[in-house]
Design a protein around this motif. Structure first.
Motif, PDB file in Angstrom:
ATOM      1  N   LYS A 118       0.826  -1.203   0.000  1.00  0.00           N
ATOM      2  CA  LYS A 118       0.000   0.000   0.000  1.00  0.00           C
ATOM      3  C   LYS A 118       0.867   1.262   0.000  1.00  0.00           C
ATOM      4  CE  LYS A 118      -3.995  -2.050   0.135  1.00  0.00           C
ATOM      5  NZ  LYS A 118      -4.975  -1.906  -0.962  1.00  0.00           N
ATOM      6  N   GLU A 121       1.901   2.004  -3.390  1.00  0.00           N
ATOM      7  CA  GLU A 121       0.859   2.722  -4.134  1.00  0.00           C
ATOM      8  C   GLU A 121       0.893   4.213  -3.821  1.00  0.00           C
ATOM      9  OE1 GLU A 121      -2.951   1.011  -3.485  1.00  0.00           O
ATOM     10  OE2 GLU A 121      -2.342  -1.013  -4.090  1.00  0.00           O
ATOM     11  N   MET A 122       1.155   4.519  -2.577  1.00  0.00           N
ATOM     12  CA  MET A 122       1.252   5.929  -2.210  1.00  0.00           C
ATOM     13  C   MET A 122       2.409   6.598  -2.954  1.00  0.00           C
ATOM     14  SD  MET A 122       0.564   5.933   1.893  1.00  0.00           S
ATOM     15  CE  MET A 122       0.671   7.716   1.978  1.00  0.00           C
ATOM     16  N   ALA A 125       1.493   7.369  -6.454  1.00  0.00           N
ATOM     17  CA  ALA A 125       0.621   8.538  -6.526  1.00  0.00           C
ATOM     18  C   ALA A 125       1.416   9.816  -6.291  1.00  0.00           C
ATOM     19  CB  ALA A 125      -0.511   8.413  -5.503  1.00  0.00           C
ATOM     20  N   ALA A 133      -5.327  10.582  -5.774  1.00  0.00           N
ATOM     21  CA  ALA A 133      -4.829   9.217  -5.640  1.00  0.00           C
ATOM     22  C   ALA A 133      -4.015   9.070  -4.365  1.00  0.00           C
ATOM     23  CB  ALA A 133      -3.984   8.848  -6.860  1.00  0.00           C
ATOM     24  N   ASP A 136      -6.419   8.744  -1.599  1.00  0.00           N
ATOM     25  CA  ASP A 136      -7.044   7.415  -1.626  1.00  0.00           C
ATOM     26  C   ASP A 136      -6.094   6.357  -1.079  1.00  0.00           C
ATOM     27  OD1 ASP A 136      -9.351   8.392  -2.648  1.00  0.00           O
ATOM     28  OD2 ASP A 136      -8.868   7.958  -4.739  1.00  0.00           O
ATOM     29  N   ALA A 137      -4.851   6.420  -1.509  1.00  0.00           N
ATOM     30  CA  ALA A 137      -3.885   5.426  -1.066  1.00  0.00           C
ATOM     31  C   ALA A 137      -3.638   5.550   0.436  1.00  0.00           C
ATOM     32  CB  ALA A 137      -2.574   5.597  -1.838  1.00  0.00           C
ATOM     33  N   ASP A 138      -3.606   6.780   0.900  1.00  0.00           N
ATOM     34  CA  ASP A 138      -3.417   7.000   2.333  1.00  0.00           C
ATOM     35  C   ASP A 138      -4.535   6.343   3.124  1.00  0.00           C
ATOM     36  OD1 ASP A 138      -2.791   8.015   4.860  1.00  0.00           O
ATOM     37  OD2 ASP A 138      -3.943   9.838   4.499  1.00  0.00           O
TER      38      ASP A 138
END
Lengths: 236, 236
Positions: A118, A121-122, A125, A133, A136-138
């Motif tokens: 995860k 993903e951050m 973004a 994004a 959202d990732a957070d």
DNA sequence: CTCGTTTTAATTGTCAACAATTCTAGCTCT
DNA sequence: AGAGCTAGAATTGTTGACAATTAAAACGAG
């Protein structure tokens, strides 16, 4: 993604649930301003449903704390003061900290790896500069953290808290310079979980939430949180 | 007219609130058996209200987790399995632990004294052998602990949890021999708060909740990971 | 010009009737 | 006799209309 195998359940979602979900999304993303009134008749006409199911949906959101109901006056989207945001973060930290404690000892290595993905993903973004994004990732990180605990109670409470968090985030803008250290904080939490050190994860989580809270409350741009027409009655 | 110095607000409680409160009380005290169905028409006729307000009250209790709704089937009082009771105690411990953490540092001496007076009430109930009073004093202690934190979020969540706890307690009977050590556990928590040692209070609270949980469930509580007070990071 | 009163409009609170769905019981067919 | 199917009853889901309450605006007196 062949839809053959994941056909949706036959149990149709109840109308109040659908309404509540849509309203939650609208509130969380700032589509309706904090402090604004939600008229029953207007919403019912707009959504194409009767007032009965809509009232039940409102009831749920009121119970969750997203709306406040004033008798014979109407329903209003909450306006969170700094004190209330701080208070929310107290509960949120308590919930996520409890989740951390449950994570260590039962497959914490896999959980840590999961959380690190995860974080990746951050980072993706962040490099693209996509603030939505990033947000959202957070939130996905924190939701995943609680979900991994396997506690339905914690997940239920946390879901509501994340909606309120999103609502606060929708108002203010991110500043670029904090994203990097933010990512590092998440990575630190994930690595502590992977290492099985619950206390370290909890303390890092505490620090992270404190930092996030400082961004929300003392940010100079957050002066425009309250809506234009502030006719809120403190006495109810 | 006698002069009243603390005149209560004239706001009349809404009908759904009254219904919800009555139903909560009935469920919490075992007046309605877990798993039993609550028919809307029957309840509405019994309470002398229409189905509209009653449905809203049911909606609240469903949201709180006291009832479960099955579409086109009806509403049923929850039957908590051991796993669900354990899960509830995870959240409850998280909430009360967070409250403990907030207590130290801001008038913890007065708070500790306050809690010790609650312990005294428990002792009075214990010597008279009044199990109901004992249960009330026990819950009053924990409610007071959270109330002293001053966090509205924590209080709100905790209120629901205490109702569920009461519901579980209504089923089983107390055994005499545990009351003494139970009181001592409460006293230990209160004294730790008075002394300003947040970590000690939290660890004692953890142990206490584990013990209480063991009384409620037949299976042993899940491994209490780090209930011991430890400043140094334990790495196993 | 300001304060108090009255009127008015809009909103929520409540209710009774109707529609849709599900479980159960009885029946028929194999 | 057992399995599958169909009809009935009971329950919840939904709707629209009516009543009660509130806040704001218009009005008039001091």
């Amino acid at each position: 993604m062949s839809p053959r195998y994941s056909l949706e359940p036959v149990i149709q979602e109840s109308t109040p649930s659908i309404i509540a979900r849509k309203l939650r999304y609208a509130i969380a993303h700032g589509a309706v301003a904090p402090g604004s009134q939600l008229g029953e008749a207007e919403l019912a006409r707009e959504l194409g449903v009767s007032r009965g199911p809509l009232r039940e949906a409102m009831q749920r959101l009121t119970q969750e704390g997203l709306l406040i109901s004033i008798r014979n006056r109407g329903l209003f989207v909450i306006e969170m003061t700094d004190a209330e945001i701080r208070d929310m973060y107290v509960l949120r930290t308590a919930v996520e900290s409890a989740a951390c404690k449950m994570l260590v000892g039962a497959g914490h290595v896999a959980s840590g790896q999961d959380l690190l993905s995860k974080v990746a993903e951050m980072e993706n973004a962040a490099v693209t500069g996509d603030h939505a994004a990033m947000s959202d990732a957070d939130m996905a990180f924190h939701e995943h953290l609680v979900a991994l605990s396997g506690s339905r109670s914690l997940v239920r409470i946390h879901t509501t808290l994340m909606i309120e968090t999103r609502m606060c985030l929708a108002v203010l803008q991110y500043s670029h310079r904090v994203t990097d250290e933010w990512i590092e904080e998440h990575r630190g939490i994930a690595e502590a979980v992977r290492g099985g050190d619950g206390l370290l994860a909890q303390s890092r989580l505490n620090d992270h939430e404190d930092n996030a809270l400082a961004q929300l409350t003392s940010a100079p741009a957050s002066a425009s949180i309250d809506s234009r027409r502030t006719r809120t009655r403190t006495r109810s």
